[in-house]
Write a protein that holds these residues in place. Structure first.
Motif, PDB file in Angstrom:
ATOM      1  N   LEU A  36      29.733 -11.523 -32.559  1.00  0.00           N
ATOM      2  CA  LEU A  36      28.879 -10.354 -32.334  1.00  0.00           C
ATOM      3  C   LEU A  36      29.466  -9.432 -31.270  1.00  0.00           C
ATOM      4  CD1 LEU A  36      25.265 -11.883 -32.151  1.00  0.00           C
ATOM      5  CD2 LEU A  36      26.371 -10.797 -34.101  1.00  0.00           C
ATOM      6  N   TYR A  37      30.271  -9.995 -30.368  1.00  0.00           N
ATOM      7  CA  TYR A  37      30.762  -9.215 -29.234  1.00  0.00           C
ATOM      8  C   TYR A  37      31.959  -8.398 -29.671  1.00  0.00           C
ATOM      9  CZ  TYR A  37      27.322 -11.447 -26.376  1.00  0.00           C
ATOM     10  OH  TYR A  37      26.120 -11.835 -25.872  1.00  0.00           O
ATOM     11  N   PRO A  38      31.849  -7.066 -29.588  1.00  0.00           N
ATOM     12  CA  PRO A  38      32.867  -6.197 -30.191  1.00  0.00           C
ATOM     13  C   PRO A  38      34.219  -6.250 -29.510  1.00  0.00           C
ATOM     14  CG  PRO A  38      31.122  -4.888 -29.130  1.00  0.00           C
ATOM     15  CD  PRO A  38      30.714  -6.320 -29.044  1.00  0.00           C
ATOM     16  N   ILE A  47      30.551  -8.036 -16.818  1.00  0.00           N
ATOM     17  CA  ILE A  47      30.222  -7.168 -15.673  1.00  0.00           C
ATOM     18  C   ILE A  47      28.951  -6.369 -15.959  1.00  0.00           C
ATOM     19  CG2 ILE A  47      31.000  -5.134 -14.377  1.00  0.00           C
ATOM     20  CD1 ILE A  47      33.873  -6.321 -14.642  1.00  0.00           C
ATOM     21  N   ARG A  48      28.824  -5.832 -17.176  1.00  0.00           N
ATOM     22  CA  ARG A  48      27.617  -5.062 -17.512  1.00  0.00           C
ATOM     23  C   ARG A  48      26.364  -5.927 -17.399  1.00  0.00           C
ATOM     24  NH1 ARG A  48      31.399  -2.329 -21.028  1.00  0.00           N
ATOM     25  NH2 ARG A  48      31.299  -3.873 -22.692  1.00  0.00           N
ATOM     26  N   PHE A  49      26.440  -7.130 -17.918  1.00  0.00           N
ATOM     27  CA  PHE A  49      25.276  -8.023 -17.898  1.00  0.00           C
ATOM     28  C   PHE A  49      24.928  -8.432 -16.458  1.00  0.00           C
ATOM     29  CE2 PHE A  49      23.536 -12.373 -19.482  1.00  0.00           C
ATOM     30  CZ  PHE A  49      22.237 -11.872 -19.529  1.00  0.00           C
ATOM     31  N   THR A  62      23.599  -0.379  -9.347  1.00  0.00           N
ATOM     32  CA  THR A  62      24.893   0.017  -9.909  1.00  0.00           C
ATOM     33  C   THR A  62      24.854   0.098 -11.431  1.00  0.00           C
ATOM     34  OG1 THR A  62      25.833  -1.273  -8.093  1.00  0.00           O
ATOM     35  CG2 THR A  62      27.368  -0.443  -9.750  1.00  0.00           C
ATOM     36  N   TYR A  63      24.098  -0.796 -12.070  1.00  0.00           N
ATOM     37  CA  TYR A  63      24.075  -0.769 -13.535  1.00  0.00           C
ATOM     38  C   TYR A  63      23.720   0.629 -14.045  1.00  0.00           C
ATOM     39  CZ  TYR A  63      22.977  -1.267 -18.390  1.00  0.00           C
ATOM     40  OH  TYR A  63      22.956  -1.053 -19.754  1.00  0.00           O
ATOM     41  N   SER A  64      22.608   1.174 -13.551  1.00  0.00           N
ATOM     42  CA  SER A  64      22.169   2.476 -14.064  1.00  0.00           C
ATOM     43  C   SER A  64      23.077   3.615 -13.619  1.00  0.00           C
ATOM     44  CB  SER A  64      20.717   2.757 -13.657  1.00  0.00           C
ATOM     45  OG  SER A  64      19.850   2.054 -14.528  1.00  0.00           O
ATOM     46  N   VAL A  66      26.246   3.396 -13.572  1.00  0.00           N
ATOM     47  CA  VAL A  66      27.388   3.346 -14.481  1.00  0.00           C
ATOM     48  C   VAL A  66      26.958   3.558 -15.931  1.00  0.00           C
ATOM     49  CG1 VAL A  66      29.271   1.877 -15.328  1.00  0.00           C
ATOM     50  CG2 VAL A  66      28.621   1.789 -12.923  1.00  0.00           C
ATOM     51  N   ARG A  67      25.834   2.961 -16.331  1.00  0.00           N
ATOM     52  CA  ARG A  67      25.445   2.916 -17.742  1.00  0.00           C
ATOM     53  C   ARG A  67      24.243   3.785 -18.087  1.00  0.00           C
ATOM     54  NH1 ARG A  67      29.038   1.625 -21.018  1.00  0.00           N
ATOM     55  NH2 ARG A  67      27.662   0.561 -22.509  1.00  0.00           N
ATOM     56  N   GLY A  68      23.533   4.302 -17.099  1.00  0.00           N
ATOM     57  CA  GLY A  68      22.319   5.060 -17.378  1.00  0.00           C
ATOM     58  C   GLY A  68      21.142   4.132 -17.630  1.00  0.00           C
ATOM     59  N   MET A  74      17.616  -0.641 -27.874  1.00  0.00           N
ATOM     60  CA  MET A  74      18.463   0.305 -28.604  1.00  0.00           C
ATOM     61  C   MET A  74      19.941  -0.102 -28.540  1.00  0.00           C
ATOM     62  SD  MET A  74      19.355   4.212 -27.814  1.00  0.00           S
ATOM     63  CE  MET A  74      20.833   3.608 -26.987  1.00  0.00           C
ATOM     64  N   ARG A  75      20.389  -0.534 -27.387  1.00  0.00           N
ATOM     65  CA  ARG A  75      21.796  -0.910 -27.249  1.00  0.00           C
ATOM     66  C   ARG A  75      22.151  -2.153 -28.068  1.00  0.00           C
ATOM     67  NH1 ARG A  75      24.246   2.049 -22.781  1.00  0.00           N
ATOM     68  NH2 ARG A  75      22.746   2.413 -21.112  1.00  0.00           N
ATOM     69  N   HIS A  76      21.139  -2.955 -28.399  1.00  0.00           N
ATOM     70  CA  HIS A  76      21.401  -4.157 -29.202  1.00  0.00           C
ATOM     71  C   HIS A  76      21.271  -3.906 -30.696  1.00  0.00           C
ATOM     72  CE1 HIS A  76      21.104  -6.063 -25.277  1.00  0.00           C
ATOM     73  NE2 HIS A  76      21.684  -7.119 -25.794  1.00  0.00           N
ATOM     74  N   GLN A  77      20.858  -2.704 -31.057  1.00  0.00           N
ATOM     75  CA  GLN A  77      20.629  -2.392 -32.468  1.00  0.00           C
ATOM     76  C   GLN A  77      21.868  -2.627 -33.345  1.00  0.00           C
ATOM     77  OE1 GLN A  77      17.270  -1.794 -32.532  1.00  0.00           O
ATOM     78  NE2 GLN A  77      17.627  -2.413 -34.648  1.00  0.00           N
ATOM     79  N   ARG A  88      20.475 -19.391 -29.436  1.00  0.00           N
ATOM     80  CA  ARG A  88      21.779 -19.776 -28.875  1.00  0.00           C
ATOM     81  C   ARG A  88      22.030 -18.992 -27.587  1.00  0.00           C
ATOM     82  NH1 ARG A  88      24.521 -22.743 -33.065  1.00  0.00           N
ATOM     83  NH2 ARG A  88      26.455 -22.772 -31.894  1.00  0.00           N
ATOM     84  N   TRP A  89      21.657 -17.722 -27.604  1.00  0.00           N
ATOM     85  CA  TRP A  89      21.781 -16.898 -26.394  1.00  0.00           C
ATOM     86  C   TRP A  89      20.989 -17.545 -25.246  1.00  0.00           C
ATOM     87  CZ3 TRP A  89      18.965 -14.261 -22.819  1.00  0.00           C
ATOM     88  CH2 TRP A  89      19.591 -13.223 -22.135  1.00  0.00           C
ATOM     89  N   LEU A  90      19.762 -17.930 -25.553  1.00  0.00           N
ATOM     90  CA  LEU A  90      18.922 -18.558 -24.517  1.00  0.00           C
ATOM     91  C   LEU A  90      19.512 -19.886 -24.051  1.00  0.00           C
ATOM     92  CD1 LEU A  90      15.319 -17.750 -25.812  1.00  0.00           C
ATOM     93  CD2 LEU A  90      16.278 -17.085 -23.584  1.00  0.00           C
TER      94      LEU A  90
END
Ligand code: HEM
Length: 128
Positions: A36-38, A47-49, A62-64, A66-68, A74-77, A88-90
């Motif tokens: 799934l990870y591009p 780093i984003r997470f 810092t997250y916002s 850099v990323r807004g 929406m970003r997971h769409q 599995r993520w959990l």
């Protein structure tokens, strides 16, 4: 707990770095999640997470910067996330939480948020 934030209470940035690094070790070796990870390099995603979680729990914004706005659903769409992917993520983020020292109450606080957020990220429930 210098500033009263949960971020500071659990040890600040090093704690989040360890949780997220452990999570991504799990993802890197997970045949369902890894595709799934591009990006080939999971470093930038880590780093984003990490920055997102630090900001969420009252650490630096810092997250916002850099990323807004997070707009996570929406970003997971672009990624097909069913119940299998969610669980599995959990699992991997749970291993991450277990890799740092938290009190039972701190772990429960963090975990309850992650379970809620992960359920909200499912965008392909028929995939379960
Ligand atoms: C990004 C998968 C749940 C926070 C991503 C990416 C994938 C992904 C594939 C792209 C990696 C990248 O290049 O950044 C999943 C899956 C989930 C899940 C399968 C299962 C439910 C969550 C949850 C949170 C979260 C619950 C928050 C608590 C993030 C953040 C990003 C991200 C902050 C980076 C967003 C950005 O700034 O672009 N996720 N995710 N994810 N995810 Fe998740």
């Amino acid at each position: 707990r210098s500033d009263g934030s949960f971020y500071a209470e659990i040890g600040g940035s090093p704690t989040f770095e360890k949780i997220v690094a452990t999570f991504y070790e799990g993802v890197a070796n997970d045949p369902i999640l890894r595709p799934l990870y591009p990006e080939e390099d999971l470093g930038p995603a880590a780093i984003r997470f990490q920055l997102f979680l630090e900001q969420y729990w009252g650490g630096p914004g810092t997250y916002s910067e850099v990323r807004g706005h997070p707009r996570l659903r929406m970003r997971h769409q672009p990624f097909v996330i069913g119940e299998v992917e969610r669980d599995r993520w959990l699992h991997h983020i749970g291993v991450g939480l277990d890799s740092v020292s938290l009190t039972a109450e701190q772990r429960q606080t963090f975990w309850a948020y992650l379970v809620m957020a992960a359920h909200a990220m499912v965008n392909a429930p028929e995939n379960a």
